[in-house]
Design an enzyme around this catalytic site. Structure first.
Site, short mmCIF file in Angstrom:
data_model
loop_
_atom_site.label_atom_id
_atom_site.label_comp_id
_atom_site.label_asym_id
_atom_site.label_seq_id
_atom_site.Cartn_x
_atom_site.Cartn_y
_atom_site.Cartn_z
N SER A 128 -0.20 -4.14 0.10
CA SER A 128 -1.59 -3.66 0.13
C SER A 128 -2.31 -3.96 -1.17
O SER A 128 -3.54 -3.91 -1.23
CB SER A 128 -1.62 -2.16 0.41
N GLU B 154 8.48 -5.32 7.55
CA GLU B 154 7.73 -4.79 8.67
C GLU B 154 8.25 -5.35 9.99
O GLU B 154 8.60 -6.53 10.08
CB GLU B 154 6.24 -5.15 8.53
N ASP C 281 7.48 -4.30 -1.26
CA ASP C 281 7.26 -5.02 -0.01
C ASP C 281 7.68 -6.48 -0.13
O ASP C 281 7.39 -7.13 -1.14
CB ASP C 281 5.78 -4.99 0.37
N LYS D 124 11.05 -3.60 1.34
CA LYS D 124 10.55 -3.11 2.62
C LYS D 124 10.11 -4.29 3.48
O LYS D 124 9.46 -5.21 2.98
CB LYS D 124 9.39 -2.14 2.43
N GLU E 291 3.84 4.23 10.35
CA GLU E 291 2.40 4.26 10.07
C GLU E 291 1.55 4.39 11.32
O GLU E 291 1.73 3.66 12.29
CB GLU E 291 2.00 2.98 9.31
#
Length: 279
Positions: free
Chosen positions: A44, A114, A82, A112, A181
């Site tokens: 982000s 996704e 991430d 991390k 999320e």
């Protein structure tokens, strides 16, 4: 510094895990001083710090650069970094190489990733290689184009079951925690009950094992749109703009610097230089 096993114990004891993002030295330092349990160096940063429209342009080098700064600011906090878009999808070899760089060069404690499906195999490969992995399901920003925008996920029984099944697969593959999320609170609670690993929510209700928010969102700093799931604990943007505007005004009016902010030369030295004349 907490170890990954400490977070399992916190889940078992019912103690909520507090996670926040940080992207630089000062924000990490303040987060550690505040007593957060984990720091997420999220991709982000692409939107929050670098001004991109999405997380897609963020690179492995970007993540390493920012994580190194965060580690310097928070030497005693567990840091998750991430893996950015397409850094773990092409092959297991590429995923391992990129994870190795992040772990060795940045000082992160975990990475991390996704998604599920083919990503589950990557989680297993990284875990087998000794890399702690945090999974991320629900609204996954790297896939926002496929998901049709920033929308709540798992709102119907079919999609909720798919997310729950995906979460269990990530756990079985070796994930040490799950970031969940933007899902209904009922699904968040079910995930926390049915998984043995900690479930850290961001817009997943209050009955998960912990919470994560973006640093700038919760502080009201440089944000134009605040998601529904964010509680703003401050609005420092207004304070910053006011301070900068006051600085501009003082300089324009020659009210800064004041005597307290300036240095002087001894009179005899000034005479030796200019003969006592004004420079």
């Amino acid at each position: 510094m907490k170890a990954k096993t400490d977070f399992f114990h916190m889940k078992q004891a019912g103690e909520p895990i507090v996670m926040v993002t940080a992207y630089d030295f000062p924000s990490a330092k303040l987060a550690e001083q505040a007593g957060v349990d984990m720091i997420l160096v999220g991709d982000s940063l692409g939107m929050v710090v670098l001004g991109y429209d999405s997380t897609i342009p963020v690179t492995v080098d970007d993540m390493i650069h920012h994580t190194k700064a965060v580690r310097r600011g928070a030497p005693n906090t567990f840091i998750v970094t991430d893996m950015p878009f397409m850094s773990y999808h092409a092959s297991k070899e590429e995923a391992l190489q990129n994870a190795r760089r992040i772990m060795q060069e940045s000082g992160a404690n975990a990475v991390k990733v996704e998604g599920a499906d083919e990503v589950v195999d990557m989680i297993a490969a990284l875990t087998k290689a000794g890399v702690p992995v945090v999974a991320h399901l629900g609204l996954t920003p790297q896939s926002v184009g496929v998901l049709g925008g920033y929308k709540v996920q798992g709102k119907d029984a079919e999609s909720a079951k798919k997310l729950l099944d995906d979460a269990k697969q990530c756990e079985q593959a070796g994930a040490i925690a799950l970031v969940l999320e933007c899902v209904p609170k009922q699904l968040g609670a079910a995930m926390a009950r049915e998984l043995t690993i900690p479930v850290i929510g961001i817009g997943a209700g209050a009955e998960v094992d912990g919470q994560v928010l973006v640093y700038h969102d919760l502080l009201g700093y440089g944000v134009t749109r605040v998601p529904k799931f964010v509680k703003q604990y401050a609005s420092i943007q207004e304070t910053i703009v006011e301070a900068l505007a006051n600085y501009v005004a003082d300089v324009k009016l020659r009210q800064f610097p004041e005597p307290a902010h300036t240095f002087t030369m001894k009179e005899e030295e000034w005479v030796a230089l200019y003969g006592g004349k004004q420079g």
